[in-house]
Design an enzyme around this catalytic site. Structure first.
Site, PDB file in Angstrom:
ATOM      1  N   MET A  30       0.839  -1.201   0.000  1.00 29.84           N
ATOM      2  CA  MET A  30       0.000   0.000   0.000  1.00 29.84           C
ATOM      3  C   MET A  30       0.876   1.254   0.000  1.00 29.84           C
ATOM      4  O   MET A  30       0.405   2.343   0.346  1.00 29.84           O
ATOM      5  CB  MET A  30      -0.943  -0.019   1.207  1.00 29.84           C
ATOM      6  CG  MET A  30      -1.900  -1.207   1.133  1.00 29.84           C
ATOM      7  SD  MET A  30      -3.406  -0.970   2.075  1.00 29.84           S
ATOM      8  CE  MET A  30      -2.757  -0.864   3.717  1.00 29.84           C
ATOM      9  N   GLY A  31       2.154   1.090  -0.365  1.00 38.37           N
ATOM     10  CA  GLY A  31       3.040   2.242  -0.470  1.00 38.37           C
ATOM     11  C   GLY A  31       3.564   2.700   0.882  1.00 38.37           C
ATOM     12  O   GLY A  31       3.533   1.944   1.843  1.00 38.37           O
ATOM     13  N   ALA A  32       4.068   3.960   0.919  1.00 40.94           N
ATOM     14  CA  ALA A  32       4.810   4.471   2.092  1.00 40.94           C
ATOM     15  C   ALA A  32       5.875   3.428   2.441  1.00 40.94           C
ATOM     16  O   ALA A  32       5.952   2.925   3.571  1.00 40.94           O
ATOM     17  CB  ALA A  32       3.880   4.755   3.270  1.00 40.94           C
ATOM     18  N   HIS A  34       9.071   1.139   3.223  1.00 34.68           N
ATOM     19  CA  HIS A  34      10.190   1.161   4.172  1.00 34.68           C
ATOM     20  C   HIS A  34      11.043  -0.087   3.889  1.00 34.68           C
ATOM     21  O   HIS A  34      10.733  -0.859   2.968  1.00 34.68           O
ATOM     22  CB  HIS A  34       9.674   1.182   5.614  1.00 34.68           C
ATOM     23  CG  HIS A  34       8.638   0.136   5.899  1.00 34.68           C
ATOM     24  ND1 HIS A  34       8.922  -1.213   5.931  1.00 34.68           N
ATOM     25  CD2 HIS A  34       7.297   0.229   6.120  1.00 34.68           C
ATOM     26  CE1 HIS A  34       7.828  -1.897   6.193  1.00 34.68           C
ATOM     27  NE2 HIS A  34       6.817  -1.051   6.295  1.00 34.68           N
ATOM     28  N   HIS A  37       9.393  -3.547   3.264  1.00 32.64           N
ATOM     29  CA  HIS A  37       8.930  -3.784   1.892  1.00 32.64           C
ATOM     30  C   HIS A  37      10.117  -4.107   0.983  1.00 32.64           C
ATOM     31  O   HIS A  37      10.050  -5.004   0.144  1.00 32.64           O
ATOM     32  CB  HIS A  37       8.246  -2.532   1.323  1.00 32.64           C
ATOM     33  CG  HIS A  37       6.993  -2.112   2.049  1.00 32.64           C
ATOM     34  ND1 HIS A  37       6.904  -0.926   2.732  1.00 32.64           N
ATOM     35  CD2 HIS A  37       5.784  -2.707   2.172  1.00 32.64           C
ATOM     36  CE1 HIS A  37       5.681  -0.803   3.243  1.00 32.64           C
ATOM     37  NE2 HIS A  37       4.987  -1.870   2.924  1.00 32.64           N
ATOM     38  N   GLN A 149       5.922 -11.644   7.343  1.00 29.67           N
ATOM     39  CA  GLN A 149       5.405 -12.328   8.537  1.00 29.67           C
ATOM     40  C   GLN A 149       4.776 -11.341   9.514  1.00 29.67           C
ATOM     41  O   GLN A 149       3.952 -11.705  10.340  1.00 29.67           O
ATOM     42  CB  GLN A 149       6.535 -13.085   9.234  1.00 29.67           C
ATOM     43  CG  GLN A 149       6.014 -14.017  10.315  1.00 29.67           C
ATOM     44  CD  GLN A 149       7.049 -14.377  11.356  1.00 29.67           C
ATOM     45  OE1 GLN A 149       8.151 -14.801  10.989  1.00 29.67           O
ATOM     46  NE2 GLN A 149       6.730 -14.205  12.631  1.00 29.67           N
ATOM     47  N   MET A 185       9.071  -2.498  11.572  1.00 34.15           N
ATOM     48  CA  MET A 185       8.864  -1.428  10.586  1.00 34.15           C
ATOM     49  C   MET A 185       7.428  -1.493  10.085  1.00 34.15           C
ATOM     50  O   MET A 185       6.888  -2.577   9.857  1.00 34.15           O
ATOM     51  CB  MET A 185       9.828  -1.585   9.425  1.00 34.15           C
ATOM     52  CG  MET A 185      11.241  -1.317   9.839  1.00 34.15           C
ATOM     53  SD  MET A 185      12.371  -1.448   8.449  1.00 34.15           S
ATOM     54  CE  MET A 185      13.901  -1.226   9.324  1.00 34.15           C
ATOM     55  N   SER A 187       4.420   1.186   7.786  1.00 37.49           N
ATOM     56  CA  SER A 187       4.104   2.482   7.178  1.00 37.49           C
ATOM     57  C   SER A 187       3.423   3.382   8.201  1.00 37.49           C
ATOM     58  O   SER A 187       3.550   4.604   8.149  1.00 37.49           O
ATOM     59  CB  SER A 187       3.168   2.288   5.983  1.00 37.49           C
ATOM     60  OG  SER A 187       3.742   1.393   5.077  1.00 37.49           O
ATOM     61  N   ARG A 188       2.709   2.770   9.140  1.00 38.48           N
ATOM     62  CA  ARG A 188       1.972   3.558  10.138  1.00 38.48           C
ATOM     63  C   ARG A 188       2.907   4.241  11.141  1.00 38.48           C
ATOM     64  O   ARG A 188       2.490   5.183  11.812  1.00 38.48           O
ATOM     65  CB  ARG A 188       0.980   2.674  10.871  1.00 38.48           C
ATOM     66  CG  ARG A 188      -0.216   2.288  10.017  1.00 38.48           C
ATOM     67  CD  ARG A 188      -1.270   1.580  10.837  1.00 38.48           C
ATOM     68  NE  ARG A 188      -2.542   1.516  10.144  1.00 38.48           N
ATOM     69  CZ  ARG A 188      -2.896   0.550   9.301  1.00 38.48           C
ATOM     70  NH1 ARG A 188      -2.041  -0.422   9.051  1.00 38.48           N
ATOM     71  NH2 ARG A 188      -4.065   0.564   8.698  1.00 38.48           N
TER      72      ARG A 188
HETATM   73  P1  AMP Z   1       1.551  -3.001   3.460  1.00 35.78           P
HETATM   74  O1  AMP Z   1       2.098  -1.964   2.541  1.00 35.78           O
HETATM   75  O2  AMP Z   1       1.547  -2.600   4.896  1.00 35.78           O
HETATM   76  O3  AMP Z   1       0.243  -3.563   2.987  1.00 35.78           O
HETATM   77  O4  AMP Z   1       2.571  -4.222   3.416  1.00 35.78           O
HETATM   78  C1  AMP Z   1       2.923  -4.832   2.205  1.00 35.78           C
HETATM   79  C2  AMP Z   1       3.709  -6.084   2.509  1.00 35.78           C
HETATM   80  O5  AMP Z   1       4.882  -5.745   3.249  1.00 35.78           O
HETATM   81  C3  AMP Z   1       2.913  -7.083   3.376  1.00 35.78           C
HETATM   82  O6  AMP Z   1       3.159  -8.392   2.903  1.00 35.78           O
HETATM   83  C4  AMP Z   1       3.507  -6.872   4.743  1.00 35.78           C
HETATM   84  O7  AMP Z   1       3.414  -8.011   5.582  1.00 35.78           O
HETATM   85  C5  AMP Z   1       4.955  -6.570   4.400  1.00 35.78           C
HETATM   86  N1  AMP Z   1       5.599  -5.869   5.508  1.00 35.78           N
HETATM   87  C6  AMP Z   1       5.117  -4.808   6.197  1.00 35.78           C
HETATM   88  N2  AMP Z   1       5.957  -4.470   7.193  1.00 35.78           N
HETATM   89  C7  AMP Z   1       6.991  -5.356   7.139  1.00 35.78           C
HETATM   90  C8  AMP Z   1       8.170  -5.545   7.910  1.00 35.78           C
HETATM   91  N3  AMP Z   1       8.475  -4.770   8.946  1.00 35.78           N
HETATM   92  N4  AMP Z   1       9.009  -6.548   7.570  1.00 35.78           N
HETATM   93  C9  AMP Z   1       8.723  -7.365   6.506  1.00 35.78           C
HETATM   94  N5  AMP Z   1       7.622  -7.234   5.738  1.00 35.78           N
HETATM   95  C10 AMP Z   1       6.759  -6.250   6.059  1.00 35.78           C
END
Ligand code: AMP
Length: 281
Positions: A30-32, A34, A37, A149, A185, A187-188
């Site tokens: 969903m972007g933002a 780090h 990702h 995970q 880590m 995005s929030r």
């Molecule tokens: P999101 O952008 O939050 O929807 O996350 C996209 C993908 O990145 C999802 O598969 C998350 O589980 C993964 N993700 C988010 N935070 C982390 C993190 N700290 N370490 C590894 N993968 C992450």
């Protein structure tokens, strides 16, 4: 990196890659972005000829409208980060491209996964996750999808989706990347103040505390102790502290060292809902 915004364009391009037998790795986000990702993208780069990332803040997975409206967007920095990690394709669709007919959203039978933990506290969330990932998998048709995970239950839900829809896609779960402090880590985290980020480390410390004491204290006492301690350390509310069977996500009442166990936490700090987990094998 090539950026596509239209389903028709990315479909044609990936169709050509598939004809050349290229393995396609896919990282939905969903972007933002780090480093968490980025670690998924690096894993996909290692294992595939072509890596596709999608950035789409999916409205149907937000049960809280304010959370959706406040979701951070940093698209220019995201594009730069994707370029530097060597991502090949970025899919950046509009809501209309993903949901051409908003009145016919699919419903998925997710069983108990939908009624426990995140499913219980975020009604409809996993239906939304399945709607978007189902659509993305049907467009991109990757050999493998890379998930973190960090969203433990989401990985289980999407494994179920792949099974339900018979996708020929392997699910690869990548480890949670953490700040040096231990904070997962997310995005929030952008929405936390500096002192909020320090206080938020309490979640990771709680997971470690449970891991260290799981074999010697009753699980109910451990969970209560951790919940109280989170509230004392700056968290305003705790949705859950749960100790579950890692394969089924059913709450366990007694710890068995031979069964893989997962500890999961969801709690609010400075109005931001954070989740984290730790597997105890
Ligand atoms: P999101 O952008 O939050 O929807 O996350 C996209 C993908 O990145 C999802 O598969 C998350 O589980 C993964 N993700 C988010 N935070 C982390 C993190 N700290 N370490 C590894 N993968 C992450």
């Amino acid at each position: 990196m090539i950026i596509y915004k239209k389903v028709i364009d990315i479909s044609l391009s990936l169709e050509n890659c598939r004809k050349l037998n290229a393995q396609i790795g896919f990282v939905p986000t969903m972007g933002a972005l780090h480093n968490g990702h980025i670690s998924l993208l690096e894993m996909s780069k290692k294992q595939n000829q072509l890596t596709v990332c999608s950035i789409f803040v999916n409205p149907t997975q937000f049960n809280d409208k304010a959370d959706f409206e406040k979701y951070p967007t940093t698209i220019e920095a995201d594009i730069a980060a994707l370029e530097s990690v060597g991502c090949d394709v970025l899919f950046l669709p509009s809501v209309e491209e993903i949901y051409p007919d908003k009145n016919s959203l699919a419903h998925y039978n997710l069983g108990s996964l939908e009624t426990v933990l995140e499913g219980k506290y975020r009604p409809g969330h996993f239906q939304g996750v399945c709607q978007v990932v189902d659509r993305l998998l049907s467009i991109i048709q990757p050999s493998a999808i890379y998930l973190g995970q960090k969203d433990y239950q989401q990985c289980m839900v999407l494994q179920k989706l792949i099974q339900l829809k018979n996708y020929n896609t392997q699910l690869i779960v990548c480890p949670t990347l953490r700040e040096n402090s231990g904070l997962a880590m997310s995005s929030r985290n952008i929405r936390l103040s500096d002192s909020g980020k320090v206080a938020a480390i309490a979640i990771y410390n709680s997971l470690l505390f449970i891991k260290e004491n799981i074999a010697r204290l009753p699980l109910v006492d451990l969970k209560n102790q951790v919940e109280t301690s989170l509230l004392q350390q700056g968290f305003s509310a705790v949705d859950y502290v749960e100790i579950c069977d890692a394969a089924s996500l059913e709450t366990i009442t007694d710890y068995t060292p031979t069964t893989s166990t997962v500890v999961l936490v969801a709690a609010f700090i400075e109005g931001v809902r954070l989740i984290d987990n730790m597997v105890i094998s």
